[in-house]
Design an enzyme around this catalytic site. Structure first.
Site, PDB file in Angstrom:
ATOM      1  N   GLU A  55      -0.980  71.459 -38.455  1.00 30.64           N
ATOM      2  CA  GLU A  55      -1.487  72.212 -39.611  1.00 30.64           C
ATOM      3  C   GLU A  55      -2.875  71.724 -40.040  1.00 30.64           C
ATOM      4  O   GLU A  55      -3.254  71.859 -41.207  1.00 30.64           O
ATOM      5  CB  GLU A  55      -0.491  72.125 -40.783  1.00 30.64           C
ATOM      6  CG  GLU A  55       0.845  72.769 -40.458  1.00 30.64           C
ATOM      7  CD  GLU A  55       1.811  72.753 -41.631  1.00 30.64           C
ATOM      8  OE1 GLU A  55       1.613  71.948 -42.559  1.00 30.64           O
ATOM      9  OE2 GLU A  55       2.774  73.540 -41.623  1.00 30.64           O
ATOM     10  N   GLU A  59       6.592  77.010 -36.597  1.00 29.79           N
ATOM     11  CA  GLU A  59       7.551  76.340 -37.477  1.00 29.79           C
ATOM     12  C   GLU A  59       8.269  77.374 -38.334  1.00 29.79           C
ATOM     13  O   GLU A  59       7.650  78.024 -39.162  1.00 29.79           O
ATOM     14  CB  GLU A  59       6.850  75.360 -38.432  1.00 29.79           C
ATOM     15  CG  GLU A  59       6.180  74.177 -37.801  1.00 29.79           C
ATOM     16  CD  GLU A  59       5.593  73.236 -38.845  1.00 29.79           C
ATOM     17  OE1 GLU A  59       5.958  73.366 -40.039  1.00 29.79           O
ATOM     18  OE2 GLU A  59       4.764  72.394 -38.488  1.00 29.79           O
TER      19      GLU A  59
END
Length: 999
Positions: A490, A583
């Site tokens: 991320e 995710e």
């Protein structure tokens, strides 16, 4: 003279807190060596961490049990000196004149001072780097050597804020080290953690011998060590690089090999460098595919790079991901023979011929992967690490990876806040066909955001980061399972690191094109001929987990969600808008036995159900569950509580059983929803997350003790290479074919069963063809729209071959009408449906293989079912749990057909007729035997009441299954039994809750 080879020093280590040792390293390794585990010295856990050692010796409580972690002093309060530890061992090594010994450390967190026989060496900072020390000149002439290592924690261990958070106060991000130890929303902070992972090789160069010292376990706070020793003669082999290139539709393949060679002697050496490639046939017989020798002269003290002439293979067996084919592996061995000395060093590695390509798919915007030219639909999971205290072992890795393969997953993402995983992890990914996405050590929470706002420039020492990155690439690049490198989780690395990674991990031209050029290496320009001269060159580098075809591709936070969903939501157009979700997460409560084994009785209290003004139910967990990061089975304002659909739980056992029902439905629907839009909307999905490195209560398919949740088997069903499923949004029955071959002449059988055991709906759709790489809607399931449908019912789907009724895919649903619930299943628990369980047992050493057949003996209603015996067909590339190999028990002659699966196991005659053991569960009711599951237990003297008797891990071909009247299910169970223990198998179920002993 010592024997050449590698020796791992993984036993005999002692550890002590440095502030309690009032001796220098020189004294410890000369005049005042510790002689045993006498205060302050204790037995060390190696490989492992300081915390692991302290737990092993009961100096501190188990941080994974209840709230005991809070009783351990954190390094922020104690200071770094308190968690600076000595590790000590001895080893025998007596060298001849030309031999050399290297101590090789695979990893230390974070730095160390090494003393050998009174001589000091420095192991510099950085967790993800190897260290190699030539200690030839400081060995004792008599062969008895004393080694002490002083391991220092990271420079910036940080502080854990009262409110917790992602990565603590983010100070840990200033070091090149693992970041999960400061805690996350799925894990409490480990109070102190540093590791000492010694993989010391005593390499004897020149009549060498390699000792391997798995380093002492400095895995407390942030310290870890793994060490081995390598004994070699004058010439040492360093970091060979294997690359395959492919031509003529994978018929012509060339193996390229480059290695570094170091001459450790004081004179020029003449040597023969050999490369051998072998493959293994059935029965352990190996054949030599190639053997090549080259003569070299290496100047004194020089390190040279040598590239072998390429080796040609015609139509070799290819390596495929799980579910696409076999994982063919060839053993590549490199040896160097020095004139006048014999073999100086050797290296071997299992190599798989495979080509991985990747690009952004124009139809979906998601990243698409191809293996050997075939697109692969990614269904996998996110991996943190095997154990939070880094008690790493090949055995645990094997179980972890095999569990992922058993779920039919084909990719594991190694999250950036964890480890650069160890070669043993990759070895089992090679064996079981799991592609690996490996991230470097950048996470958004620690590198650029969070509260307090973290440092966006990553670690303080960028050169150290790149040194660790290069070394990690060299360590892992030869594994066929490794699919891609990713800069961070991320977040992207700082610009200079990112640019350096892009440059150093650029693709060789052969791997840039999506199509083979048809040109051999000789036809390429000289500068491009050999791909082994690249650091890697064979697999892509992506700068971050939400860039370039993942999530929205632009780095915005478009992964997730991470909470309970309505099962039908996964199938809807508006659920997720991008092609590849890296995710997406949900619930994951384990079975009640695990909670009882990992928490005191006050932790056995189930959540309180609090009704809110808007009609939704809020779950209020007890403090221990909250500490262990429990995630509720409801989302106030979005999703009504999915456990309460079955009625209010009465106790822990009831709660956990109902949670398993939800786990199964939740994760099967997640994967089926993604697969329903295979290639039309999605290219892949990775579930957050597959497992927990501690005793957590969310996002897992098996717990830290290695017992599976029912979600494990929901995934296993949904991720079959060929699968029949119900679209929960449209109620169309769909067939998924992820294989490269078209399915022809198949049929679907759909039957509905009510709670009275009747079959009000039965339909067969025949003569179907399903194209390769497609999901095809076949027919609408009309029962809910029929006259007077039952409010709760079961649906059984089977896809089978018309030629012999061989079952390709079986899928069982429990469903309720729109707006309804499952509360009618509560009185169904009183039903007693008769069962017959037939078992064959095979034993080799401590390993048990059990072949079970479970039959629902209740009366079959007037039904046209032709597939009740579940004669499963063989699946391409299936591993140990090929259901076809289990077949159906037809009688005594069945035992003669087992050799293919159990040929290496001895038969155990367990009583019963014809070598079969039969157990029967009597019952007078008719209907579905619902939600059956096996467990394996230890029977031993002195067993205490309430003690966890489970034998773990256990591999099941299926579990949490249901059987309609007359149906038979083959189940294979395999496990290892501890010494002095007799195993017992129990069968449980929704209406078999007492746990019947069936073996």
């Amino acid at each position: 003279m010592a024997e050449i080879g590698k020796t791992v020093l993984d036993s005999g280590w002692l550890a002590a807190r440095s502030t309690e040792v009032h001796l220098s390293g020189t004294q410890l390794t000369t005049t005042h060596s510790p002689t045993g585990p006498n205060k302050p010295w204790m037995e060390a856990a190696v490989p492992g961490t300081v915390l692991g050692t302290l737990v092993k010796n009961k100096v501190v409580p188990d941080p994974f049990y209840g709230l005991e972690n809070e009783a351990i002093i954190d390094i922020a309060d104690s200071g770094r000196e308190y968690y600076t530890f000595w590790f000590f061992t001895t080893f025998q090594c007596k060298l001849s004149a030309d031999q050399h010994l290297d101590l090789n450390f695979r990893g230390i967190n974070y730095s160390a001072e090494l003393y050998l026989n009174g001589n000091k060496k420095i192991l510099p900072k950085g967790m993800f780097r190897r260290h190699s020390l030539d200690v030839t000149d400081i060995l004792h002439p008599d062969g008895q050597n004393f080694l002490a290592v002083l391991v220092h924690p990271p420079d910036h261990p940080g502080t854990i804020p009262p409110e917790g958070g992602q990565g603590g106060d983010h100070e840990i991000g200033k070091d090149v080290a693992t970041q999960y130890v400061e805690g996350w929303d799925w894990m409490a902070p480990i109070r102190f953690f540093f590791f000492f992972l010694i993989e010391e090789w005593i390499e004897t160069l020149a009549y060498g011998m390699k000792y391997r010292f798995p380093s002492p376990g400095c895995e407390g706070l942030n310290s870890y060590i793994f060490i081995h020793s390598n004994l070699v003669q004058p010439v040492k082999i360093i970091d060979p690089h294997l690359v395959s290139t492919f031509y003529d539709d994978y018929k012509r393949i060339y193996l390229h090999t480059t290695t570094e060679l170091e001459n450790k002697s004081s004179s020029v050496v003449e040597c023969d460098l050999n490369i051998q490639v072998t493959s293994e046939l059935e029965g352990g017989v190996c054949i030599v595919e190639h053997l090549q020798t080259q003569h070299l002269s290496i100047p004194s003290g020089n390190r040279v790079q040598h590239t072998f002439p390429q080796l040609f293979f015609y139509k070799p067996n290819l390596w495929w991901p799980n579910g696409m084919g076999k994982q063919a592996l060839y053993n590549v061995t490199i040896t160097v023979d020095v004139k006048g000395h014999g073999e100086s060093d050797s290296w071997s590695h299992m190599h798989g011929f495979r080509k991985i390509q990747s690009y952004i798919d124009s139809a979906t915007g998601g990243r698409l992967f191809k293996v050997n030219g075939q697109p692969i639909f990614i269904r996998g999971g996110n991996w943190i690490l095997s154990d939070g205290l880094l008690r790493l072992s090949k055995k645990r890795y094997k179980t972890d990876i095999k569990f992922h393969a058993d779920m039919n997953f084909n990719m594991i993402r190694c999250w950036g806040g964890g480890l650069a995983e160890r070669p043993e992890f990759y070895h089992y990914c090679d064996i079981y066909g799991l592609l690996v996405w490996q991230e470097f050590w950048i996470t958004g929470d620690v590198d650029g955001r969070g509260v307090p706002v973290s440092n966006p420039n990553g670690p303080l020492d960028h050169d150290l980061f790149m040194l660790c990155a290069r070394d990690t690439v060299k360590l892992l690049r030869n594994h066929p399972s490794l699919a891609l490198w990713v800069g961070g989780n991320e977040q992207v690395p700082p610009p200079d690191i990112n640019n350096a990674l892009k440059d150093e991990l650029k693709l060789h031209p052969h791997f840039e094109s999506l199509h083979n050029t048809g040109k051999s290496a000789q036809e390429l320009p000289a500068s491009l001929k050999d791909p082994t001269n690249y650091l890697d060159g064979t697999r892509i580098y992506i700068q971050g987990s939400m860039w370039d075809g993942f999530a929205n591709g632009k780095g915005d936070f478009t992964d997730g969600p991470y909470e309970i969903q309505y099962p039908e939501s996964f199938f809807k157009d508006d659920f997720y808008h991008y092609g590849f979700n890296p995710e997406v997460g949900s619930v994951g409560v384990p079975v009640a036995a695990t909670i009882k084994a990992t928490m005191p009785p006050e932790g056995w209290k189930i959540p309180l159900f609090k009704k809110l003004p808007n009609g939704y139910i809020e779950e209020v967990p007890n403090p221990i569950w909250e500490y262990h990061k429990y995630i509720p089975y409801s989302k106030a304002g979005k999703v009504h509580n999915q456990i309460l659909l079955y009625g209010t739980p009465t106790d822990l056992n009831d709660f956990c059983l109902k949670a398993q029902l939800v786990n199964y439905i939740q994760y099967r629907a997640l994967l089926e929803g993604w697969t329903s839009r295979m290639w039309s909307k999605y290219t892949g999905v990775l579930i957050w997350k597959t497992q927990n490195p501690w005793t957590g209560l969310r996002g897992q398919f098996y717990d830290h003790l290695h017992d599976q949740t029912a979600g494990f088997y929901g995934c296993r069903s949904a991720a079959e290479p060929v699968h029949v499923q119900l679209n929960l949004a449209t109620y169309f029955i769909e067939v998924v074919n992820t294989l490269s071959e078209q399915l022809c002449d198949v049929a679907i059988e759909a039957s509905v069963w009510d709670l009275e055991g009747t079959c009000p709906y039965y339909v067969v759709h025949e003569k179907l063809s399903v194209p390769s790489k497609k999901t095809v809607p076949i027919l609408e399931m009309k029962y809910p729209k029929s006259k007077n449908p039952k409010p709760v019912y079961f649906l059984l789907l089977k896809l089978y071959k018309m030629s012999d009724y061989g079952v390709i895919s079986r899928n069982f649903y429990w469903l309720h009408l729109p707006g309804g619930d499952y509360k009618l299943l509560e009185p169904y628990r009183k039903k007693r449906v008769p069962l017959k369980i037939t078992s064959n047992t095979f034993i080799k050493g401590s390993t048990y293989e059990m072949k079970m057949h479970v039959e629902n003996k209740s009366k079959i209603p007037d039904s046209k079912s032709l597939t009740c015996k579940n004669n499963f067909v063989t699946r391409i590339g299936d591993g140990d749990f090929d259901m076809a190999s289990l077949g159906h028990v037809n009688g005594a002659t069945e035992k003669k057909q087992e050799a293919s699966l159990f040929q290496r196991f001895y038969r155990r005659f367990s009583g019963g007729n014809d070598d079969l053991q039969v157990s029967e569960i009597n019952g007078s009711d008719e209907g579905v035997a619902f939600f059956l599951y096996f467990s394996v237990h230890a029977s031993k003297p002195g067993h205490k009441e309430g003690e966890d008797s489970r034998i773990l891990p256990v591999h099941y071909s299926d579990n949490y299954f249901s059987l309609v009247p007359g149906e038979v299910m083959p189940i294979k169970i395999s496990f290892e039994v501890p010494p002095g223990v007799t195993p017992r198998i129990r069968l449980h179920g929704w209406n078999y809750h007492s746990g019947y002993k069936v073996y």
